[in-house]
Design a protein around this motif. Structure first.
Motif, PDB file in Angstrom:
ATOM      1  N   GLY A  97       0.775   4.873  -6.850  1.00  0.00           N
ATOM      2  CA  GLY A  97       2.076   4.517  -7.378  1.00  0.00           C
ATOM      3  C   GLY A  97       3.029   4.498  -6.195  1.00  0.00           C
ATOM      4  O   GLY A  97       4.033   5.181  -6.198  1.00  0.00           O
ATOM      5  N   SER A  98       2.645   3.756  -5.169  1.00  0.00           N
ATOM      6  CA  SER A  98       3.300   3.870  -3.871  1.00  0.00           C
ATOM      7  C   SER A  98       4.437   2.885  -3.674  1.00  0.00           C
ATOM      8  O   SER A  98       4.333   1.714  -4.019  1.00  0.00           O
ATOM      9  N   THR A  99       5.499   3.379  -3.053  1.00  0.00           N
ATOM     10  CA  THR A  99       6.607   2.540  -2.628  1.00  0.00           C
ATOM     11  C   THR A  99       6.238   1.840  -1.319  1.00  0.00           C
ATOM     12  O   THR A  99       5.219   2.166  -0.697  1.00  0.00           O
ATOM     13  N   ILE A 100       7.083   0.928  -0.885  1.00  0.00           N
ATOM     14  CA  ILE A 100       6.869   0.277   0.410  1.00  0.00           C
ATOM     15  C   ILE A 100       6.850   1.329   1.519  1.00  0.00           C
ATOM     16  O   ILE A 100       6.014   1.263   2.431  1.00  0.00           O
ATOM     17  N   THR A 101       7.733   2.305   1.444  1.00  0.00           N
ATOM     18  CA  THR A 101       7.771   3.364   2.454  1.00  0.00           C
ATOM     19  C   THR A 101       6.453   4.130   2.471  1.00  0.00           C
ATOM     20  O   THR A 101       5.879   4.381   3.539  1.00  0.00           O
ATOM     21  N   GLN A 102       5.952   4.482   1.313  1.00  0.00           N
ATOM     22  CA  GLN A 102       4.679   5.201   1.231  1.00  0.00           C
ATOM     23  C   GLN A 102       3.528   4.340   1.754  1.00  0.00           C
ATOM     24  O   GLN A 102       2.638   4.845   2.440  1.00  0.00           O
ATOM     25  N   GLN A 103       3.542   3.073   1.427  1.00  0.00           N
ATOM     26  CA  GLN A 103       2.481   2.183   1.910  1.00  0.00           C
ATOM     27  C   GLN A 103       2.517   2.079   3.430  1.00  0.00           C
ATOM     28  O   GLN A 103       1.469   2.072   4.080  1.00  0.00           O
ATOM     29  N   PHE A 104       3.726   2.001   3.995  1.00  0.00           N
ATOM     30  CA  PHE A 104       3.845   1.965   5.449  1.00  0.00           C
ATOM     31  C   PHE A 104       3.269   3.235   6.060  1.00  0.00           C
ATOM     32  O   PHE A 104       2.490   3.173   7.013  1.00  0.00           O
ATOM     33  N   VAL A 105       3.631   4.381   5.503  1.00  0.00           N
ATOM     34  CA  VAL A 105       3.126   5.658   6.016  1.00  0.00           C
ATOM     35  C   VAL A 105       1.600   5.695   5.935  1.00  0.00           C
ATOM     36  O   VAL A 105       0.929   6.074   6.898  1.00  0.00           O
ATOM     37  N   ARG A 106       1.053   5.272   4.804  1.00  0.00           N
ATOM     38  CA  ARG A 106      -0.401   5.283   4.630  1.00  0.00           C
ATOM     39  C   ARG A 106      -1.081   4.368   5.652  1.00  0.00           C
ATOM     40  O   ARG A 106      -2.084   4.735   6.268  1.00  0.00           O
ATOM     41  N   ASN A 107      -0.530   3.174   5.866  1.00  0.00           N
ATOM     42  CA  ASN A 107      -1.154   2.213   6.778  1.00  0.00           C
ATOM     43  C   ASN A 107      -0.966   2.563   8.247  1.00  0.00           C
ATOM     44  O   ASN A 107      -1.861   2.329   9.044  1.00  0.00           O
ATOM     45  N   ALA A 108       0.205   3.096   8.606  1.00  0.00           N
ATOM     46  CA  ALA A 108       0.518   3.296  10.018  1.00  0.00           C
ATOM     47  C   ALA A 108       0.286   4.715  10.518  1.00  0.00           C
ATOM     48  O   ALA A 108       0.063   4.912  11.704  1.00  0.00           O
ATOM     49  N   VAL A 109       0.345   5.707   9.613  1.00  0.00           N
ATOM     50  CA  VAL A 109       0.286   7.096  10.061  1.00  0.00           C
ATOM     51  C   VAL A 109      -0.954   7.821   9.535  1.00  0.00           C
ATOM     52  O   VAL A 109      -1.613   8.533  10.275  1.00  0.00           O
ATOM     53  N   LEU A 110      -1.247   7.632   8.273  1.00  0.00           N
ATOM     54  CA  LEU A 110      -2.347   8.359   7.639  1.00  0.00           C
ATOM     55  C   LEU A 110      -3.573   7.471   7.465  1.00  0.00           C
ATOM     56  O   LEU A 110      -3.612   6.345   7.936  1.00  0.00           O
ATOM     57  N   THR A 111      -4.551   7.997   6.752  1.00  0.00           N
ATOM     58  CA  THR A 111      -5.747   7.222   6.426  1.00  0.00           C
ATOM     59  C   THR A 111      -5.591   6.654   5.019  1.00  0.00           C
ATOM     60  O   THR A 111      -4.659   6.981   4.305  1.00  0.00           O
ATOM     61  N   ARG A 112      -6.529   5.817   4.627  1.00  0.00           N
ATOM     62  CA  ARG A 112      -6.489   5.224   3.291  1.00  0.00           C
ATOM     63  C   ARG A 112      -7.330   6.026   2.295  1.00  0.00           C
ATOM     64  O   ARG A 112      -7.526   5.580   1.174  1.00  0.00           O
ATOM     65  N   GLU A 113      -7.824   7.193   2.703  1.00  0.00           N
ATOM     66  CA  GLU A 113      -8.612   8.008   1.778  1.00  0.00           C
ATOM     67  C   GLU A 113      -7.790   8.327   0.537  1.00  0.00           C
ATOM     68  O   GLU A 113      -6.578   8.499   0.620  1.00  0.00           O
ATOM     69  N   LYS A 114      -8.435   8.397  -0.598  1.00  0.00           N
ATOM     70  CA  LYS A 114      -7.733   8.648  -1.856  1.00  0.00           C
ATOM     71  C   LYS A 114      -7.938  10.095  -2.269  1.00  0.00           C
ATOM     72  O   LYS A 114      -8.801  10.404  -3.080  1.00  0.00           O
ATOM     73  N   THR A 115      -7.117  10.962  -1.666  1.00  0.00           N
ATOM     74  CA  THR A 115      -7.161  12.385  -2.004  1.00  0.00           C
ATOM     75  C   THR A 115      -5.745  12.849  -2.326  1.00  0.00           C
ATOM     76  O   THR A 115      -4.753  12.234  -1.896  1.00  0.00           O
TER      77      THR A 115
END
Length: 179
Positions: free
Chosen positions: A48-66
């Motif tokens: 249920g991610s915002t654009i900000t969250q998607q940016f963080v996931r793509n640029a800073v974190l991994t795409r793992e679903k935990t």
């Protein structure tokens, strides 16, 4: 910079990815609750991610679903929103996301798929590009799912019209354009 990116693609991405982008503080509580309930009752791992969250996931974190990664994503998104303005976050996101065919960022996508700069994208082209990031491989215009890509581009245009980014007449004209 955003000034070098067509407002059509900016609005198309906001319409399909995060219609409340300019209203929230980095996260959507309703989106988080909705995805948590769906995950609980369907045993899936949807976001249920915002654009900000998607940016963080793509640029800073991994795409793992935990859940641990999701909590980190929320915390970093809130920090990012406090430090940067919305236009800066949108610029970072648009220049980072994968569009498929090894095109990362809107300028690379505009050149890869249309042979033009991101500032020159038409409304219809913008709708097609905004349709890609959810599943770039699946929606690839070079693959077997072109009808699904067409449908998602139509969805982008409908959302843009519903959200007031474009008129119904502009939507109809874009849907009639051969892309």
């Amino acid at each position: 910079p955003l000034e070098s990116i067509s407002p059509n693609i900016q609005n198309a991405i906001i319409a399909i990815e995060d219609k409340d982008f300019y209203q929230h503080k980095g996260i959507s509580l309703t989106g988080i609750i909705r995805s948590a309930l769906k995950n609980l009752f369907t045993d899936s791992r949807v976001g249920g991610s915002t654009i900000t969250q998607q940016f963080v996931r793509n640029a800073v974190l991994t795409r793992e679903k935990t859940y641990t990664r999701k909590i980190k994503e929320i915390v970093i998104s809130l920090q990012l929103e406090r430090r940067y303005g919305k236009d800066e976050i949108l610029k970072l996101y648009i220049n980072e996301i994968p569009f498929g065919s090894n095109a990362y960022g809107v300028q690379a996508a505009a050149q890869t798929f249309f042979g033009k700069d991101a500032r020159d994208l038409t409304l219809a082209e913008s709708a097609y590009l905004a349709a890609l990031p959810q599943a770039p491989t699946f929606y690839s215009p070079y693959g077997p799912h072109k009808p699904e890509l067409d449908g998602r581009a139509d969805t982008v245009l409908a959302l843009m019209a519903d959200q007031g980014h474009i008129t119904k007449a502009e939507k109809t004209a874009a849907q009639g354009e051969q892309v």
